[in-house]
Design a protein around this motif. Structure first.
Motif, PDB file in Angstrom:
ATOM      1  N   VAL A 180      -6.397   0.715  -0.839  1.00  0.00           N
ATOM      2  CA  VAL A 180      -5.976   1.792   0.067  1.00  0.00           C
ATOM      3  C   VAL A 180      -5.866   3.103  -0.694  1.00  0.00           C
ATOM      4  O   VAL A 180      -6.410   4.135  -0.286  1.00  0.00           O
ATOM      5  CB  VAL A 180      -4.630   1.443   0.749  1.00  0.00           C
ATOM      6  CG1 VAL A 180      -4.133   2.608   1.580  1.00  0.00           C
ATOM      7  CG2 VAL A 180      -4.786   0.206   1.623  1.00  0.00           C
ATOM      8  N   MET A 239       1.254  14.880  -8.676  1.00  0.00           N
ATOM      9  CA  MET A 239       2.096  16.087  -8.734  1.00  0.00           C
ATOM     10  C   MET A 239       2.610  16.336 -10.140  1.00  0.00           C
ATOM     11  O   MET A 239       2.612  17.452 -10.620  1.00  0.00           O
ATOM     12  CB  MET A 239       3.264  15.930  -7.761  1.00  0.00           C
ATOM     13  CG  MET A 239       2.835  16.005  -6.310  1.00  0.00           C
ATOM     14  SD  MET A 239       4.251  15.925  -5.203  1.00  0.00           S
ATOM     15  CE  MET A 239       3.418  16.175  -3.617  1.00  0.00           C
ATOM     16  N   ALA A 298       0.822  -1.208   0.000  1.00  0.00           N
ATOM     17  CA  ALA A 298       0.000   0.000   0.000  1.00  0.00           C
ATOM     18  C   ALA A 298       0.856   1.257   0.000  1.00  0.00           C
ATOM     19  O   ALA A 298       0.502   2.265  -0.617  1.00  0.00           O
ATOM     20  CB  ALA A 298      -0.927  -0.009   1.215  1.00  0.00           C
ATOM     21  N   ALA A 299       2.001   1.208   0.691  1.00  0.00           N
ATOM     22  CA  ALA A 299       2.823   2.417   0.800  1.00  0.00           C
ATOM     23  C   ALA A 299       3.331   2.862  -0.561  1.00  0.00           C
ATOM     24  O   ALA A 299       3.265   4.048  -0.904  1.00  0.00           O
ATOM     25  CB  ALA A 299       3.987   2.181   1.748  1.00  0.00           C
ATOM     26  N   ILE A 351       0.597   4.441  -2.567  1.00  0.00           N
ATOM     27  CA  ILE A 351       0.351   5.837  -2.179  1.00  0.00           C
ATOM     28  C   ILE A 351       1.418   6.758  -2.758  1.00  0.00           C
ATOM     29  O   ILE A 351       1.115   7.797  -3.364  1.00  0.00           O
ATOM     30  CB  ILE A 351       0.349   5.976  -0.637  1.00  0.00           C
ATOM     31  CG1 ILE A 351      -0.780   5.161  -0.016  1.00  0.00           C
ATOM     32  CG2 ILE A 351       0.264   7.433  -0.220  1.00  0.00           C
ATOM     33  CD1 ILE A 351      -2.150   5.670  -0.320  1.00  0.00           C
ATOM     34  N   ILE A 352       2.686   6.373  -2.603  1.00  0.00           N
ATOM     35  CA  ILE A 352       3.774   7.228  -3.084  1.00  0.00           C
ATOM     36  C   ILE A 352       3.671   7.422  -4.588  1.00  0.00           C
ATOM     37  O   ILE A 352       3.781   8.541  -5.097  1.00  0.00           O
ATOM     38  CB  ILE A 352       5.138   6.615  -2.693  1.00  0.00           C
ATOM     39  CG1 ILE A 352       5.327   6.726  -1.176  1.00  0.00           C
ATOM     40  CG2 ILE A 352       6.280   7.308  -3.416  1.00  0.00           C
ATOM     41  CD1 ILE A 352       6.591   6.088  -0.662  1.00  0.00           C
ATOM     42  N   SER A 353       3.432   6.322  -5.290  1.00  0.00           N
ATOM     43  CA  SER A 353       3.365   6.404  -6.741  1.00  0.00           C
ATOM     44  C   SER A 353       2.195   7.280  -7.194  1.00  0.00           C
ATOM     45  O   SER A 353       2.325   8.076  -8.124  1.00  0.00           O
ATOM     46  CB  SER A 353       3.246   4.991  -7.296  1.00  0.00           C
ATOM     47  OG  SER A 353       3.088   4.999  -8.667  1.00  0.00           O
ATOM     48  N   LEU A 358       0.710   9.745  -5.496  1.00  0.00           N
ATOM     49  CA  LEU A 358       0.993  11.152  -5.209  1.00  0.00           C
ATOM     50  C   LEU A 358       1.980  11.729  -6.213  1.00  0.00           C
ATOM     51  O   LEU A 358       1.814  12.851  -6.697  1.00  0.00           O
ATOM     52  CB  LEU A 358       1.563  11.296  -3.795  1.00  0.00           C
ATOM     53  CG  LEU A 358       0.547  11.301  -2.669  1.00  0.00           C
ATOM     54  CD1 LEU A 358       1.246  11.341  -1.321  1.00  0.00           C
ATOM     55  CD2 LEU A 358      -0.365  12.532  -2.793  1.00  0.00           C
ATOM     56  N   ALA A 359       3.018  10.944  -6.523  1.00  0.00           N
ATOM     57  CA  ALA A 359       4.006  11.422  -7.495  1.00  0.00           C
ATOM     58  C   ALA A 359       3.336  11.675  -8.840  1.00  0.00           C
ATOM     59  O   ALA A 359       3.614  12.681  -9.505  1.00  0.00           O
ATOM     60  CB  ALA A 359       5.139  10.415  -7.637  1.00  0.00           C
ATOM     61  N   THR A 360       2.416  10.774  -9.229  1.00  0.00           N
ATOM     62  CA  THR A 360       1.693  10.953 -10.485  1.00  0.00           C
ATOM     63  C   THR A 360       0.841  12.226 -10.442  1.00  0.00           C
ATOM     64  O   THR A 360       0.838  13.014 -11.384  1.00  0.00           O
ATOM     65  CB  THR A 360       0.776   9.742 -10.750  1.00  0.00           C
ATOM     66  OG1 THR A 360       1.578   8.567 -10.763  1.00  0.00           O
ATOM     67  CG2 THR A 360       0.044   9.878 -12.065  1.00  0.00           C
TER      68      THR A 360
END
Lengths: 646, 646
Positions: free
Chosen positions: A611, A353, A341-342, A345-347, A349-351
């Motif tokens: 998630v 942005m 899940a982490a 989430i990171i991927s 958010l990066a997308t």
């Protein structure tokens, strides 16, 4: 006169669509019963909303009366018209859902047409009402500046409908999923779930009334701001009329575009809708060109409008690229979810942005181009161009909730597999159009705010808003802070409201009769929770949006207030796009896995993507779109209350 | 002369500390062996870094030679001094870790003192080298403006150390956790884990060398910018000397502050460190007051410095409130995690966004206050005040990685429970000071950038940077976009590098001898992956930071470039605080659960908080701090290359 004629034509078109829809079959008794729950829920929300609203509307009418009675009158009319458009749109979508589901039993084309007609009623009413209000006010007052009150009135409704509606829809969605899918392993749209109707109502509250009022506001703000700039550039002549004329021609183009939806509808719903947009856009461009020739004004006027038209398409396409199910960024998020899940989430958010690159650069390029074509007036014209085919865009956006509800009703009332499949196809397209619509709404809000910002500068007669003044820099920082605070508030509100509804749904499900499906759950209690909370939770962000320009204007002055607006518009646009596209991409990454990729439904990857999807729900349907309101409300408050700050 | 004397005193102090540390016991053979792996790894990174760096340094020296040889010389000196400070700091921290662990076998006080001495060597070297470089350059060239080259040189090192180091440390951390904790159920810091040494090296690379170079840059940027503004206000006199004098007095105060760490050390490490900061701050204030009296300048000069001193404390306290384990926001995140990972993420993000209120308003208030005290020069003085006690702040920040490593070595070499407990206490404090340090570094970067922004305006001789110009507004939008893009890039880089290392660690663990602990894993391979990738992944964000002011300056002009900087500074500050505090709060929410709350370790809530913690890792240690570099690097590039844009 021509403009009013276009609007009246728009109304006729709406009536024609309405009469067409009235004739449609509502389906089985069970379907009608379910649909009536949704209608009832929508009414509850509207009732609560109008109650709270009336306090604010009366308050601001009194304040505005003190400044200028024409402002106060425009304000009331703007609030009234926006409320009518939203009310009508929601009534249509909540009554067309069974009809669309019923039609799906015989074929895809008919079901699409019903949903699209219902959307078109909303879309065309919004633009026709928006424009006719401005035209009438201009005829009566003969001065564009006082019409800002009309935009302010529209803002007030949009604040309630978009922010409140956004909290409503996502709180209900999360609660329904948590109690239904997660805790009781019920399928989506299970009639035993006490929160399921609140969820269905939410789609209409958020995506029809919320989205509609948001775009109503952008639309009228852009027209008024451009009229004011036109008057500043060349007095009360053609330049004041052109924004209204182009918008009128846009209405005409949208009506014509509607009829093309029938032509060649095979299975490809998405293409049919796309075509409809291209045709309206092309016609608007053509008519605008003919207009400049007819009026004998500079051809650059046309170029500025054209810049906006192209911009609208670029922004839509960019959202589509970043959020649609078969595009690289979305698939990439699904792949990254293999680690958990982490990383999902990171991927995501990066997308989100990253997805700012195209729209921000496109808006920047459009501003510089249109400024070179026709000065500050050109920037307004670009906004007008982007909004001109809004009737069509909005029709497509409001089509989504109708088919979403139709799919829900088809499932809940146990229609045959074939009909349900058809509804699913329509709904999948609705998800994509919703993402594009959100992107378009954010871009529109930014453009409308920039137009308002320009007229703010004109109205204050400032020769510069200089970043070398520490007050302006500090205000810019505060302005950049506001979208983050606003988002933090709306995010928390969704969480709080959802957890209240989860408690209520859990309580009801303890009753074995409800759990076994022998007894209908008390849907109204969940609906009431969402309605009450949405309107309560909306107050703090509302106060922030209304209060901060007033405080900064009074304490730091008009120049600093300009800095505040610029900071909020720039950061708000970018944060909104980040949130909306991250949310959209997470949603479709999950759907990509559900289609059987990377382990499919129930796998570890699927759980990871759930998630992200849950985080993305408030991002894309509450927080991101709510920022639209922040940008515009702050700008219009700044303009209307200039006398207070000088 | 007085300033150089202060710096020389600083060096003597460093030598004294160094000799004191040399005498300390290094512990058992196993401890020395483990520590030597870490030292070796750190050397590998530095070696790779210097190789890549040299290309950039030579390139920019040549370009600067073309502009002004004095700029080029200052640039080289800045790069050299920053590199020396970082290298020395990392050598000290990687060689003191065993000593601190060994001392922990006999008692807490001695272990703390060793770690703090090692941190102080880093802290004092940084400020003394930073200041002496400026003083010498000013003595030689007699003109503050060319010294900007010195700041530019420091930027170059900071870019590599902070961004590259940030990617290094988190990639290694995530890989070690994924393969060790998740896949093989190993405890933290298990010597069988092939990535464990890379993780330990990363703490030094990121938090010592990275943090140090970042603050070295902020420190010298603020001093130079304020000197330039002083010269602009009152020619080459007291006003140019004051920034250096106050900084020299700050070094003096930090040395005195050091000796207070011994006085009353019982169990409360956190209070001991806090006290040390308060004493240095108080002494700096006192000395600055005496300075203004001695020089006979306006007392407002002192007030401006005092504003900055107070600001530094407020920013630190705000980070502490939002991220420390026993504060409301963190506990709230832990509670929200009861509903799952998604609510944990939403709550953490909302907290991070909200946590901007205090620092942004405090920075705004400090700007307006200090401007009222002493005009634009006052804004610089406030930055000087905030940085003056940096020797102490940085000592405390660099103490963290040493105790973190000490704890790791204590565990890996199987020290007795008592010694390990003591190391854990020290490490827990290190986590809090790290969060405060990150907050301070971000605030410092913003303040330094604002000081640079002011001198940019002075150097370009612009009378206004007006938001009414469409070029400026577009540049502002682009400026606001950059921090988001930059963050997107660094976020992705961490993910990419971590996944490479995961593959390598998995490969090694297939060897049964390594898995059983019979054979030492090939730590160097993991270290090499992190080193190589960090420096490769750093290039794209670096090009963005260096390229965008050049492109905007050349295409849109100097006024627009001012808009770009303002947009980046405002949004960058806020995004950086959001990321850093969300990350810190997630981290401590997890620790709160691990202490036994809400189900404790292994529970569902714990698993939810692990997701947030993993997302937060790159947020707080890579993306947030990297933004510091973006703000300053863009500002200094803008100043140095002004001749290109006019």
């Amino acid at each position: 006169m021509f403009v009013i004629a276009c609007c009246v034509l728009g109304f006729f078109f709406v009536i024609m669509l309405y009469l067409g829809l009235e004739k449609e079959d509502k389906g089985t008794k069970e379907m009608v019963r379910l649909s009536s729950f949704i209608q009832q829920g929508a009414k509850t929300f509207l009732h609560e909303e109008y109650k709270s609203l009336s306090v604010f509307v009366i308050l601001f009418t009194l304040i505005l009366l003190y400044l200028d009675f024409r402002l106060a009158f425009s304000f009331l009319l703007g609030a009234l018209f926006s409320a009518i458009a939203g009310n009508l749109g929601m009534r249509m979508s909540t009554s067309s859902n069974t009809k669309s589901a019923q039609a799906a039993r015989s074929g895809l084309g008919r079901a699409l047409k019903i949903a699209f007609s219902s959307g078109s009623i909303m879309g065309m009413t919004t633009v026709s009402l928006g424009l006719i209000g401005i035209s009438l006010l201009y005829m009566v007052f003969g001065e564009p500046e006082v019409i800002f009150g009309y935009g302010f009135g529209a803002s007030m409704i949009a604040l309630f409908a978009r922010v409140g509606g956004g909290i409503y829809t996502k709180a209900a969605d999360i609660a329904a999923d948590t109690v239904g899918k997660l805790e009781r392993s019920m399928p989506e749209d299970d009639p035993r779930n006490p929160a399921v109707i609140a969820d269905q109502v939410g789609d209409n509250v958020g995506d029809v009334a919320g989205m509609g009022s948001d775009l109503f506001e952008s639309y009228v703000d852009a027209i008024i701001a451009t009229m004011v700039m036109g008057a500043a550039v060349a007095g009360l002549g053609d330049f004041v009329a052109i924004p209204m004329l182009v918008s009128g021609l846009g209405i005409l183009s949208s009506i014509i575009g509607y009829f093309f939806i029938n032509l060649k509808l095979k299975r490809d719903v998405e293409k049919a809708l796309d075509k409809c947009i291209y045709i309206s856009t092309f016609l608007t461009a053509l008519f605008s060109y003919l207009l400049t020739v007819y009026l004998g004004v500079e051809i650059e006027i046309f170029y500025a409008v054209l810049t906006g038209l192209v911009l609208g398409i670029i922004i839509g396409k960019s959202s589509e690229y970043y959020t649609s199910m078969d595009s690289k960024p979305t698939i990439n998020i699904a792949r990254e979810s293999r680690a958990g899940a982490a990383t999902n989430i990171i991927s995501g958010l990066a997308t989100g942005m990253e997805s700012n690159i195209i729209p921000v650069i496109a808006i920047g390029a459009a501003m510089i181009l249109s400024y070179n074509f026709a000065g500050i007036y050109g920037i307004g014209l670009a906004a007008i161009g982007m909004f001109a085919p809004l009737g069509t865009t909005l029709s497509i956006d409001s089509y989504g909730p109708t088919v979403d509800n139709a799919e829900g009703i088809a499932k809940m009332s146990g229609l045959k597999k074939e009909a349900r499949k058809r509804c699913e196809v329509l709904d999948a397209v609705g998800n994509t159009t919703a993402a594009i619509g959100t992107g378009f709404a954010i871009g529109s809000a930014a453009l409308a705010s920039l137009a308002l910002f320009s007229s703010y500068a004109y109205a204050t007669r400032l020769s510069a808003i200089s970043l070398l003044s520490p007050q302006v820099i500090v205000a810019l920082f505060l302005g950049a802070l506001l979208p983050f605070l606003f988002t933090s508030m709306t995010m928390r509100s969704v969480g709080k409201t959802a957890s209240k509804m989860v408690h209520e749904a859990r309580r009801q499900l303890k009753n074995k009769d409800i759990l076994k499906g022998k007894k209908t759950p008390d849907y109204q209690r969940c609906i009431k929770i969402s309605s009450d909370a949405a309107l309560k939770e909306m107050i703090l962000p509302g106060v922030l949006a209304i209060g901060s320009p007033l405080v900064v204007g009074i304490l730091l002055g008009v120049e600093a207030l300009g800095g505040l607006l610029a900071g909020t518009i720039a950061t708000g646009l970018i944060l909104a796009i980040t949130l909306a596209n991250a949310g959209g991409a997470w949603d479709n990454a999950k759907k990509y896995v559900e289609q059987g990729h990377l382990g499919g439904e129930g796998s570890f990857v699927h759980k990871s993507t759930i998630v992200g999807d849950t985080v993305g729900d408030p991002f894309k349907d509450t927080c991101g779109p709510s920022l639209d309101i922040l940008l515009k409300l702050m700008s219009i408050i700044a303009i209307v209350f200039i006398p207070l700050f000088i």
